[in-house]
Design an enzyme around this catalytic site. Structure first.
Site, PDB file in Angstrom:
ATOM      1  N   ASN A  69      -3.936   6.095   6.359  1.00 49.93           N
ATOM      2  CA  ASN A  69      -4.651   6.897   7.178  1.00 49.93           C
ATOM      3  C   ASN A  69      -5.302   5.833   8.255  1.00 49.93           C
ATOM      4  OD1 ASN A  69      -6.846   5.753   6.051  1.00 49.93           O
ATOM      5  ND2 ASN A  69      -7.232   7.691   4.776  1.00 49.93           N
TER       6      ASN A  69
ATOM      7  N   SER B 283       4.815   9.339  12.678  1.00 44.46           N
ATOM      8  CA  SER B 283       6.243   9.443  12.695  1.00 44.46           C
ATOM      9  C   SER B 283       6.879  10.036  13.994  1.00 44.46           C
ATOM     10  CB  SER B 283       6.766  10.026  11.378  1.00 44.46           C
ATOM     11  OG  SER B 283       8.312   9.935  11.360  1.00 44.46           O
TER      12      SER B 283
ATOM     13  N   GLU C 104       1.167 -35.622  29.471  1.00 43.16           N
ATOM     14  CA  GLU C 104       0.169 -34.719  29.101  1.00 43.16           C
ATOM     15  C   GLU C 104      -1.295 -35.315  28.905  1.00 43.16           C
ATOM     16  OE1 GLU C 104       1.770 -32.440  25.678  1.00 43.16           O
ATOM     17  OE2 GLU C 104       3.176 -31.630  27.078  1.00 43.16           O
TER      18      GLU C 104
ATOM     19  N   ASP D 290      15.715   8.023   5.065  1.00 45.39           N
ATOM     20  CA  ASP D 290      14.448   7.919   4.484  1.00 45.39           C
ATOM     21  C   ASP D 290      14.380   7.683   2.825  1.00 45.39           C
ATOM     22  OD1 ASP D 290      12.832   8.298   6.550  1.00 45.39           O
ATOM     23  OD2 ASP D 290      12.369  10.470   6.113  1.00 45.39           O
TER      24      ASP D 290
ATOM     25  N   HIS E 277      -1.022 -39.996  21.144  1.00 47.69           N
ATOM     26  CA  HIS E 277       0.349 -39.347  20.943  1.00 47.69           C
ATOM     27  C   HIS E 277       1.233 -40.425  21.291  1.00 47.69           C
ATOM     28  CE1 HIS E 277      -1.541 -35.423  20.197  1.00 47.69           C
ATOM     29  NE2 HIS E 277      -0.284 -35.017  20.140  1.00 47.69           N
TER      30      HIS E 277
ATOM     31  N   TYR F 173       0.823  -1.061   0.206  1.00 47.59           N
ATOM     32  CA  TYR F 173      -0.099  -0.031  -0.049  1.00 47.59           C
ATOM     33  C   TYR F 173       0.955   1.136   0.056  1.00 47.59           C
ATOM     34  CZ  TYR F 173      -3.707   3.172   1.085  1.00 47.59           C
ATOM     35  OH  TYR F 173      -4.783   4.464   1.060  1.00 47.59           O
TER      36      TYR F 173
ATOM     37  N   GLN G 226     -10.978  -0.158   1.198  1.00 48.27           N
ATOM     38  CA  GLN G 226     -11.414  -0.962   0.124  1.00 48.27           C
ATOM     39  C   GLN G 226     -10.061  -1.585  -0.565  1.00 48.27           C
ATOM     40  OE1 GLN G 226     -12.016   2.535   0.577  1.00 48.27           O
ATOM     41  NE2 GLN G 226     -11.455   3.477  -1.516  1.00 48.27           N
TER      42      GLN G 226
ATOM     43  N   HIS H 149       5.832  16.025   8.751  1.00 48.63           N
ATOM     44  CA  HIS H 149       5.071  14.938   8.217  1.00 48.63           C
ATOM     45  C   HIS H 149       3.500  14.850   8.585  1.00 48.63           C
ATOM     46  CE1 HIS H 149       7.295  11.698   6.197  1.00 48.63           C
ATOM     47  NE2 HIS H 149       8.195  11.956   7.142  1.00 48.63           N
TER      48      HIS H 149
ATOM     49  N   GLN I  36      10.914  15.732  10.949  1.00 48.49           N
ATOM     50  CA  GLN I  36       9.599  14.736  11.180  1.00 48.49           C
ATOM     51  C   GLN I  36       8.313  15.506  11.438  1.00 48.49           C
ATOM     52  OE1 GLN I  36      10.118  11.201  10.527  1.00 48.49           O
ATOM     53  NE2 GLN I  36      11.631  12.638   9.583  1.00 48.49           N
TER      54      GLN I  36
ATOM     55  N   GLU J 161      11.318   5.835  17.047  1.00 45.88           N
ATOM     56  CA  GLU J 161      11.232   5.338  15.685  1.00 45.88           C
ATOM     57  C   GLU J 161      12.575   5.647  14.994  1.00 45.88           C
ATOM     58  OE1 GLU J 161       8.789   5.719  11.581  1.00 45.88           O
ATOM     59  OE2 GLU J 161       8.485   7.240  12.911  1.00 45.88           O
ATOM     60  N   HIS J 162      12.798   7.156  14.920  1.00 48.10           N
ATOM     61  CA  HIS J 162      13.993   7.286  14.393  1.00 48.10           C
ATOM     62  C   HIS J 162      14.871   7.873  15.591  1.00 48.10           C
ATOM     63  CE1 HIS J 162      11.352   7.917  11.061  1.00 48.10           C
ATOM     64  NE2 HIS J 162      12.197   7.558  10.462  1.00 48.10           N
TER      65      HIS J 162
END
Length: 424
Positions: A206, A229, A407, A353, A412, A121, A183, A254, A251, A319-320
């Protein structure tokens, strides 16, 4: 950008956006309709949400060629070089199958197999993201995935950004579809007449994309539910305030919910960066977004000692992470939790990046405590291989049977004991 001490750090923690109940119901309805009606539902939702009325969902060869021709040659070469760097880095991540044999004839091992199909995506909206194409597609290709399907939302004219199509073209990705939102995730998870189903879906989006990924997980795999971010900078008195401020704002622009944090034990640096951020904000094209981010989620954590500063970084698990100190490699061993670590004054976050090679799909919101950047292993699966010889089973059959009965699983036990008939 406010200056705080470590005790106020709890104000930084953000919960992952779970969406409203209305949003979740909307996503569930979209997924149900796509499963039932396929392309028809995808086109209807694309017209409803993206204002694009499409006759065909798949990007044509002509559209790829037009995108290639529309961009200047220098930009094309930059993208090709970036793709080469990213590929070279990910090729070092390859895992191989292995087998180990014992004197009694036992063979144990692990077989590495790429997944059959991956869905990528690529977000749309206010910007085009060819880098997202590279970072999601390349590790899948290196892993050996044969089928890669890309989806990205069109504009109102039914077009996809030229940079995104060029990135796909450079990598040889031909299955690109003009669809976004929940979708698109539903189409990748369950397939339509036009869009093939995949085994794993990666890529940011999103809140509706994130909610859809949650809904389809289990029917397919996903990479992560990414939050806004983040950047944290660990800096001492040798850092330049103008450079630190610029990196923090990289950042902040963003998303209004992005987080930018400086952690330092230098009060002069803290005050200088605070002033620089305000000064640089006024000169940014996306100043409104960056300013909101800085006001709500930007901060400078002023620590009493250097050890406290390092502890603060590990608590944030960013994250960074940029380490801008006199000897950044000396600090590397102290860092336990970070998605990507940038060492030294020349390793600005955008280097990662776009161009250096490591993946920029990274764990957010503290999840670097237990997760890793998107990598080649994410597109493979591991099968255990077990081959017992007669001698090995003879040596261990009674132990295995006893374990099974411990068990309470008699069948088994009998399954291994029945093999005793072979050596009577």
């Amino acid at each position: 950008m406010k200056i705080i001490n470590k005790s106020d750090l709890k104000s930084l923690k953000r919960s992952v956006d779970q969406g409203t109940e209305e949003q979740r119901k909307t996503v569930q309805e979209i997924i149900a309709q796509v499963k039932q009606q396929g392309d028809k539902a995808v086109k209807e939702y694309t017209e409803r949400f993206d204002k694009a009325k499409l006759d065909a969902l798949k990007v044509t060869k002509g559209e790829f060629e037009q995108a290639y021709d529309s961009l200047d040659g220098e930009f094309v070469e930059i993208l090709k070089e970036a793709a080469k760097n990213i590929t070279a880095f990910h090729e070092k991540q390859r895992s191989t199958s292995w087998f180990d044999s014992s004197e009694d004839g036992t063979i144990l091992g692990q077989k590495i197999t790429p997944i059959d199909a991956a869905g990528v995506y690529v977000p749309g909206g206010t910007a085009a993201y060819p880098s997202s194409v590279f970072m999601n597609v390349i590790p899948a290709q290196v892993a050996g995935v044969k089928k890669i399907v890309m989806v990205t939302p069109p504009d109102e004219d039914g077009n996809v950004p030229d940079g995104v199509l060029l990135a796909a073209h450079i990598l040889g990705v031909e299955d690109v579809y003009k669809v976004g939102g929940a979708q698109a995730i539903a189409a990748l998870a369950y397939g339509t007449e036009t869009i093939p189903a995949v085994d794993k879906i990666t890529g940011p989006g999103n809140v509706f994309v994130a909610l859809a990924k949650r809904e389809v997980f289990g029917d397919v795999d996903i990479d992560m539910i990414a939050g806004p971010s983040e950047i944290a900078v660990l800096a001492d008195e040798t850092a330049r305030a103008s450079e630190i401020a610029a990196d923090l704002l990289s950042q902040a622009e963003h998303d209004a919910r992005s987080s930018s944090v400086l952690v330092t034990n230098s009060e002069p640096l803290a005050q200088s960066v605070q002033k620089e951020v305000q000064s640089q904000l006024d000169r940014l094209p996306r100043a409104d977004i960056a300013r909101q981010s800085v006001e709500d989620y930007g901060m400078i954590v002023l620590c009493e000692t250097w050890d406290e500063a390092v502890d603060t970084i590990n608590e944030i698990a960013p994250e960074h992470l940029e380490v801008v100190t006199e000897d950044p490699f000396q600090e590397l061993g102290k860092i336990k939790h970070a998605g990507a670590i940038f060492l030294g004054p020349y390793s600005s976050e955008p280097v990662g990046d776009y161009f250096a090679g490591p993946n920029h799909v990274l764990p957010t919101n503290g999840t670097a405590r237990f997760s890793s950047p998107l990598n080649v292993d994410d597109f493979t699966k591991k099968s255990s291989v077990i081959s017992y010889s007669r001698q090995a089973l003879e040596n261990n059959v009674d132990k295995i049977a006893r374990f099974a009965r411990l068990e309470g699983l008699e069948a088994h036990a009998r399954a291994v004991e029945t093999r005793k008939e072979r050596w009577k």
